[in-house]
Design an enzyme around this catalytic site. Structure first.
Site, PDB file in Angstrom:
ATOM      1  N   LYS A 154      26.049 -59.505  61.199  1.00 33.69           N
ATOM      2  CA  LYS A 154      26.689 -60.147  60.051  1.00 33.69           C
ATOM      3  C   LYS A 154      26.455 -59.270  58.812  1.00 33.69           C
ATOM      4  CE  LYS A 154      27.529 -64.845  61.098  1.00 33.69           C
ATOM      5  NZ  LYS A 154      27.957 -64.414  62.401  1.00 33.69           N
ATOM      6  N   ASP A 162      30.839 -58.778  62.497  1.00 31.95           N
ATOM      7  CA  ASP A 162      31.440 -60.109  62.320  1.00 31.95           C
ATOM      8  C   ASP A 162      32.133 -60.186  60.962  1.00 31.95           C
ATOM      9  OD1 ASP A 162      30.349 -60.930  64.726  1.00 31.95           O
ATOM     10  OD2 ASP A 162      28.857 -62.269  63.856  1.00 31.95           O
ATOM     11  N   MET A 163      33.066 -61.133  60.850  1.00 27.67           N
ATOM     12  CA  MET A 163      33.720 -61.334  59.553  1.00 27.67           C
ATOM     13  C   MET A 163      33.265 -62.679  58.980  1.00 27.67           C
ATOM     14  SD  MET A 163      35.628 -59.920  57.318  1.00 27.67           S
ATOM     15  CE  MET A 163      36.666 -58.640  58.015  1.00 27.67           C
ATOM     16  N   ARG A 206      37.810 -57.763  67.321  1.00 28.71           N
ATOM     17  CA  ARG A 206      37.704 -59.127  67.849  1.00 28.71           C
ATOM     18  C   ARG A 206      38.667 -59.926  66.988  1.00 28.71           C
ATOM     19  NH1 ARG A 206      32.383 -61.680  66.518  1.00 28.71           N
ATOM     20  NH2 ARG A 206      31.576 -60.599  68.356  1.00 28.71           N
ATOM     21  N   LYS A 235      40.200 -67.190  65.103  1.00 28.85           N
ATOM     22  CA  LYS A 235      40.956 -67.989  64.117  1.00 28.85           C
ATOM     23  C   LYS A 235      40.287 -67.914  62.744  1.00 28.85           C
ATOM     24  CE  LYS A 235      42.891 -71.509  67.215  1.00 28.85           C
ATOM     25  NZ  LYS A 235      42.778 -72.913  67.667  1.00 28.85           N
ATOM     26  N   THR A 251      38.614 -66.895  71.581  1.00 27.42           N
ATOM     27  CA  THR A 251      39.144 -68.253  71.404  1.00 27.42           C
ATOM     28  C   THR A 251      38.779 -69.119  72.597  1.00 27.42           C
ATOM     29  OG1 THR A 251      41.147 -69.554  70.962  1.00 27.42           O
ATOM     30  CG2 THR A 251      41.400 -67.717  72.484  1.00 27.42           C
ATOM     31  N   HIS A 252      38.752 -70.435  72.352  1.00 25.44           N
ATOM     32  CA  HIS A 252      38.603 -71.403  73.439  1.00 25.44           C
ATOM     33  C   HIS A 252      39.850 -72.262  73.531  1.00 25.44           C
ATOM     34  CE1 HIS A 252      34.904 -70.730  71.104  1.00 25.44           C
ATOM     35  NE2 HIS A 252      34.416 -70.411  72.264  1.00 25.44           N
TER      36      HIS A 252
HETATM   37  P1  FDA Z   1      39.750 -74.446  68.418  1.00 22.00           P
HETATM   38  O1  FDA Z   1      38.803 -74.640  67.305  1.00 22.00           O
HETATM   39  O2  FDA Z   1      41.070 -75.115  68.342  1.00 22.00           O
HETATM   40  O3  FDA Z   1      39.028 -74.820  69.749  1.00 22.00           O
HETATM   41  C1  FDA Z   1      39.710 -74.973  70.957  1.00 22.00           C
HETATM   42  C2  FDA Z   1      38.928 -75.965  71.789  1.00 22.00           C
HETATM   43  O4  FDA Z   1      37.664 -75.400  72.125  1.00 22.00           O
HETATM   44  C3  FDA Z   1      38.584 -77.251  71.036  1.00 22.00           C
HETATM   45  O5  FDA Z   1      39.609 -78.183  71.153  1.00 22.00           O
HETATM   46  C4  FDA Z   1      37.314 -77.675  71.714  1.00 22.00           C
HETATM   47  O6  FDA Z   1      37.642 -78.305  72.908  1.00 22.00           O
HETATM   48  C5  FDA Z   1      36.642 -76.382  72.046  1.00 22.00           C
HETATM   49  N1  FDA Z   1      35.659 -75.939  71.058  1.00 22.00           N
HETATM   50  C6  FDA Z   1      35.808 -75.017  70.088  1.00 22.00           C
HETATM   51  N2  FDA Z   1      34.659 -74.819  69.425  1.00 22.00           N
HETATM   52  C7  FDA Z   1      33.756 -75.653  70.001  1.00 22.00           C
HETATM   53  C8  FDA Z   1      32.381 -75.906  69.779  1.00 22.00           C
HETATM   54  N3  FDA Z   1      31.676 -75.244  68.851  1.00 22.00           N
HETATM   55  N4  FDA Z   1      31.795 -76.834  70.548  1.00 22.00           N
HETATM   56  C9  FDA Z   1      32.469 -77.483  71.516  1.00 22.00           C
HETATM   57  N5  FDA Z   1      33.762 -77.270  71.781  1.00 22.00           N
HETATM   58  C10 FDA Z   1      34.395 -76.374  71.032  1.00 22.00           C
HETATM   59  N6  FDA Z   1      34.723 -66.845  63.151  1.00 22.00           N
HETATM   60  C11 FDA Z   1      34.650 -66.124  62.027  1.00 22.00           C
HETATM   61  O7  FDA Z   1      35.123 -66.568  60.982  1.00 22.00           O
HETATM   62  N7  FDA Z   1      34.052 -64.899  62.034  1.00 22.00           N
HETATM   63  C12 FDA Z   1      33.544 -64.341  63.170  1.00 22.00           C
HETATM   64  O8  FDA Z   1      33.022 -63.223  63.140  1.00 22.00           O
HETATM   65  C13 FDA Z   1      33.625 -65.100  64.372  1.00 22.00           C
HETATM   66  N8  FDA Z   1      33.134 -64.629  65.548  1.00 22.00           N
HETATM   67  C14 FDA Z   1      33.408 -65.293  66.720  1.00 22.00           C
HETATM   68  C15 FDA Z   1      33.043 -64.742  67.947  1.00 22.00           C
HETATM   69  C16 FDA Z   1      33.447 -65.342  69.133  1.00 22.00           C
HETATM   70  C17 FDA Z   1      33.086 -64.697  70.434  1.00 22.00           C
HETATM   71  C18 FDA Z   1      34.183 -66.553  69.097  1.00 22.00           C
HETATM   72  C19 FDA Z   1      34.670 -67.202  70.349  1.00 22.00           C
HETATM   73  C20 FDA Z   1      34.471 -67.135  67.897  1.00 22.00           C
HETATM   74  C21 FDA Z   1      34.090 -66.536  66.702  1.00 22.00           C
HETATM   75  N9  FDA Z   1      34.374 -67.108  65.476  1.00 22.00           N
HETATM   76  C22 FDA Z   1      34.236 -66.359  64.327  1.00 22.00           C
HETATM   77  C23 FDA Z   1      34.759 -68.538  65.396  1.00 22.00           C
HETATM   78  C24 FDA Z   1      36.271 -68.720  65.420  1.00 22.00           C
HETATM   79  O9  FDA Z   1      36.819 -68.257  64.227  1.00 22.00           O
HETATM   80  C25 FDA Z   1      36.638 -70.198  65.594  1.00 22.00           C
HETATM   81  O10 FDA Z   1      36.119 -70.929  64.550  1.00 22.00           O
HETATM   82  C26 FDA Z   1      36.159 -70.808  66.890  1.00 22.00           C
HETATM   83  O11 FDA Z   1      36.261 -69.901  67.953  1.00 22.00           O
HETATM   84  C27 FDA Z   1      37.012 -72.009  67.236  1.00 22.00           C
HETATM   85  O12 FDA Z   1      38.358 -71.617  67.365  1.00 22.00           O
HETATM   86  P2  FDA Z   1      39.168 -71.662  68.748  1.00 22.00           P
HETATM   87  O13 FDA Z   1      40.103 -70.498  68.778  1.00 22.00           O
HETATM   88  O14 FDA Z   1      38.234 -71.744  69.876  1.00 22.00           O
HETATM   89  O15 FDA Z   1      40.100 -72.912  68.625  1.00 22.00           O
END
Ligand code: FDA
Length: 301
Positions: free
Chosen positions: A92, A126-127, A176, A179, A218-219
């Site tokens: 970070k 990271d951002m 990477r 969202k 993403t998830h």
């Molecule tokens: P979304 O939030 O819509 O999630 C999709 C589904 O996944 C949800 O409906 C839920 O079911 C499940 N889910 C998601 N998060 C969950 C949780 N914490 N607990 C339980 N279930 C959950 N952001 C950033 O600003 N700077 C960064 O450097 C990073 N780095 C980073 C690394 C990696 C490997 C990941 C996967 C994510 C990040 N993020 C991040 C966070 C990212 O920006 C985002 O906030 C989360 O990944 C959630 O977004 P989704 O795309 O998963 O969609």
């Protein structure tokens, strides 16, 4: 309505004792010690899953603390090497002095990238929130002039991101794409779910068309499916992409992607500073708080 309920939950969670927060947060964190993260990464590696290790901590305000954080990051790289882990390192920028002094932060991060290079490893920057975006890109570009083992994170919720992708593709950036998790004003960020997704797909398509490496973080099933469709339509080579997910989130989706033969990397945070990370996740992603609140009832049973 759901958002409002979630926001109330977040406020309540912030009042909970640390031990209770830990009960809910522990699935997202490897533990407090480096050895905890090593054990977890070994388990992931056995399943054919890669990792990116992260020493928890952010927004550091003194140079002394930054140097301690840098030392921890260097120790992680040493440990990865010694244990032959399939893991790189995520850092970070504000943990390494970005809000203190840009040159100072650059020099700390450079030292980490140099060590990673020596070990044949890779550093992902990271951002953080939008006040850091320009500074982080500046530091990254300076490093990129010298190194190929460093990459950056971009956030699709920022309206500027597609332009950043076009610009950064020119220097063959390793990304990477996520969202974005911080609360940003509507002037600079897409606010509704589908616009953030549309921006994600647009940025990902640009990256894939320009044949740069991307970690699809993403998830969201919608985005995983969109990424797989783009991969097929644009005939993207396997060695130009991977999926990335957070520890403790949607392991069923993770296992499904691994089973289909795609490379998956899990973000493995560890360290004593887990509390802020956990609270931040809840505060900035209220849906997570909703899920934890649901668990609270299970916990009470
Ligand atoms: P979304 O939030 O819509 O999630 C999709 C589904 O996944 C949800 O409906 C839920 O079911 C499940 N889910 C998601 N998060 C969950 C949780 N914490 N607990 C339980 N279930 C959950 N952001 C950033 O600003 N700077 C960064 O450097 C990073 N780095 C980073 C690394 C990696 C490997 C990941 C996967 C994510 C990040 N993020 C991040 C966070 C990212 O920006 C985002 O906030 C989360 O990944 C959630 O977004 P989704 O795309 O998963 O969609």
């Amino acid at each position: 309505m759901l958002m409002l309920i979630n926001k109330i939950i977040v406020s309540v969670v912030k009042l909970l004792p640390k031990s209770v927060v830990f009960f809910f947060a522990k699935r997202y964190i490897a533990g407090e010690r480096l050895q905890d993260a090593v054990n977890l990464v070994k388990e992931l590696n056995k399943k054919g899953i890669f990792a990116t290790m992260d020493v928890l901590g952010e927004s550091i305000t003194t140079k002394e603390e930054v140097i301690l954080a840098k030392t921890e990051c260097l120790a992680v790289l040493n440990t990865i090497k010694q244990n032959e882990l399939q893991s790189n390192l995520s850092i970070k920028p504000t943990q390494l002095g970005l809000n203190i002094d840009l040159d100072f932060a650059y020099n700390q991060i450079r030292e980490i990238v140099v060590k990673a290079k020596e070990y044949g490893n890779f550093v992902r920057i990271d951002m953080e929130d939008s006040s850091c975006t320009d500074k982080t890109i500046t530091v990254f570009k300076r490093l990129r002039e010298e190194f190929d083992n460093v990459g950056i994170v971009l956030q699709s919720y920022l309206k500027r991101t597609h332009a950043d992708v076009v610009d950064l593709n020119k220097i063959n950036t390793n990304y990477r794409l996520c969202k974005g998790i911080y609360i940003e004003p509507a002037e600079i960020a897409f606010k509704d779910r589908q616009s953030v997704r549309d921006s994600y797909v647009r940025c990902l398509e640009q990256m894939m068309k320009d044949k740069v490496y991307v970690g699809i973080a993403t998830h969201d099933d919608y985005l995983v499916n969109a990424a797989l469709k783009l991969k097929k339509d644009l005939d993207v080579a396997d060695n130009l992409m991977e999926f990335q997910m957070l520890l403790g989130v949607k392991e069923d989706l993770r296992d499904k992607i691994v089973k289909e033969g795609h490379k998956v990397r899990i973000y493995v945070p560890f360290g004593k500073d887990w509390y802020k990370y956990s609270i931040r996740r809840l505060k900035e992603n209220p849906n997570v708080a909703g899920q934890m609140f649901a668990n609270l009832f299970k916990f009470g049973k």
